[in-house]
Design an enzyme around this catalytic site. Structure first.
Site, PDB file in Angstrom:
ATOM      1  N   HIS A  86      -6.642  35.260  -3.802  1.00 38.47           N
ATOM      2  CA  HIS A  86      -5.885  34.853  -2.613  1.00 38.47           C
ATOM      3  C   HIS A  86      -6.032  35.939  -1.536  1.00 38.47           C
ATOM      4  CE1 HIS A  86      -2.670  33.897   0.125  1.00 38.47           C
ATOM      5  NE2 HIS A  86      -2.726  32.673  -0.350  1.00 38.47           N
ATOM      6  N   GLU A 158      -9.526  28.692   2.210  1.00 40.23           N
ATOM      7  CA  GLU A 158      -8.372  29.062   3.027  1.00 40.23           C
ATOM      8  C   GLU A 158      -8.798  30.059   4.114  1.00 40.23           C
ATOM      9  OE1 GLU A 158      -4.388  28.626   0.881  1.00 40.23           O
ATOM     10  OE2 GLU A 158      -5.238  30.494   0.170  1.00 40.23           O
TER      11      GLU A 158
END
Ligand code: PGA
Length: 238
Positions: A86, A158
């Site tokens: 992430h 993302e």
């Protein structure tokens, strides 16, 4: 059916989690949504038979790594998935250096992976999006090709500049980026992995995102924290 990943990040207290779970009871398709709460609350979701994932795993399998949680400890709690890479982990914890080790450990331990990749605003402005995504994939997948990746790997695209900002890529841009990514995965790694989109997915933009036909699901942060809004959002995702 699209896959929805709810990333709570470092939000919500125990009382909020208890309320959350009672609010969503019997209102969620348990095959469609995976919850990524703080590790402290994984068991709460597991107890109610939801699919759960951890937001990260340790790069070591056990031992002297203060503050980390090992895969084995997570698996003991019934974790089905883990996020790896992430952008917040890459930023605050230098995870770029550990992605490959974490991938390797997760695959070895048969944990399903949501691998997060994405470019910064500066990289996007310099037309480097596709290059960055390919490099991040190559780094994650090197030395990991002996495993049956197809069944275990999901990609979450993302864009870093989109996370938590309310801004999403325009439709063509997003569609093309995901298209390129899928071609690269297929040509280079013979993978037909699902590709999720993440970054400011919310009630205002979901109908636009839903018109993009190559998105296989979403990784949702802020918009999953309020269970009432989250249920409305889920309902709009086909
Ligand atoms: P956001 O976060 O939906 O709040 O932008 C998404 C993510 O970081 O996974």
């Amino acid at each position: 059916m699209k896959l929805i990943c709810a990333n709570f990040k470092m939000n919500l207290l125990r009382k909020d989690i208890v309320n959350y779970l009672s609010f969503i009871e019997n209102k969620i398709d348990k095959e469609k949504v995976i919850f990524f709460p703080n590790n402290l609350f994984l068991e709460y979701f597991k107890k109610d038979n939801y699919l759960v994932g951890s937001q990260d795993i340790s790069f070591k399998d056990f031992g002297a790594v203060t503050g980390d949680t090992s895969i084995e400890q997570l698996k003991e709690l019934g974790v089905d998935y883990t996020l790896i890479g992430h952008s917040e982990r890459r930023k605050y914890f230098l995870d770029d250096n550990y992605i490959n080790q974490k991938m390797n450990l997760a695959l070895k331990n048969d944990l399903k992976i949501i691998l997060c990749i994405g470019e910064s605003l500066e990289e996007k402005d310099n037309n480097l999006t596709n290059t960055v995504l390919k490099n991040q994939l190559d780094e994650a997948l090197k030395n990991n090709l002996g495993y049956q990746l197809e069944k275990k790997l999901i990609i979450a695209y993302e864009p870093v500049w989109s996370i938590g900002t309310g801004i999403i890529p325009n439709e063509n841009e997003l569609k093309n980026t995901i298209h390129e990514l899928k071609i690269y995965l297929q040509d280079t790694y013979k993978l037909n992995s699902l590709v999720l989109y993440g970054g400011s997915v919310n009630l205002d933009n979901i109908s636009t995102l839903e018109t993009i036909d190559n998105i296989d699901g979403y990784l949702i942060g802020g918009a999953c924290l309020n269970p009432e809004n989250f249920l409305v959002l889920i309902d709009k995702i086909k």
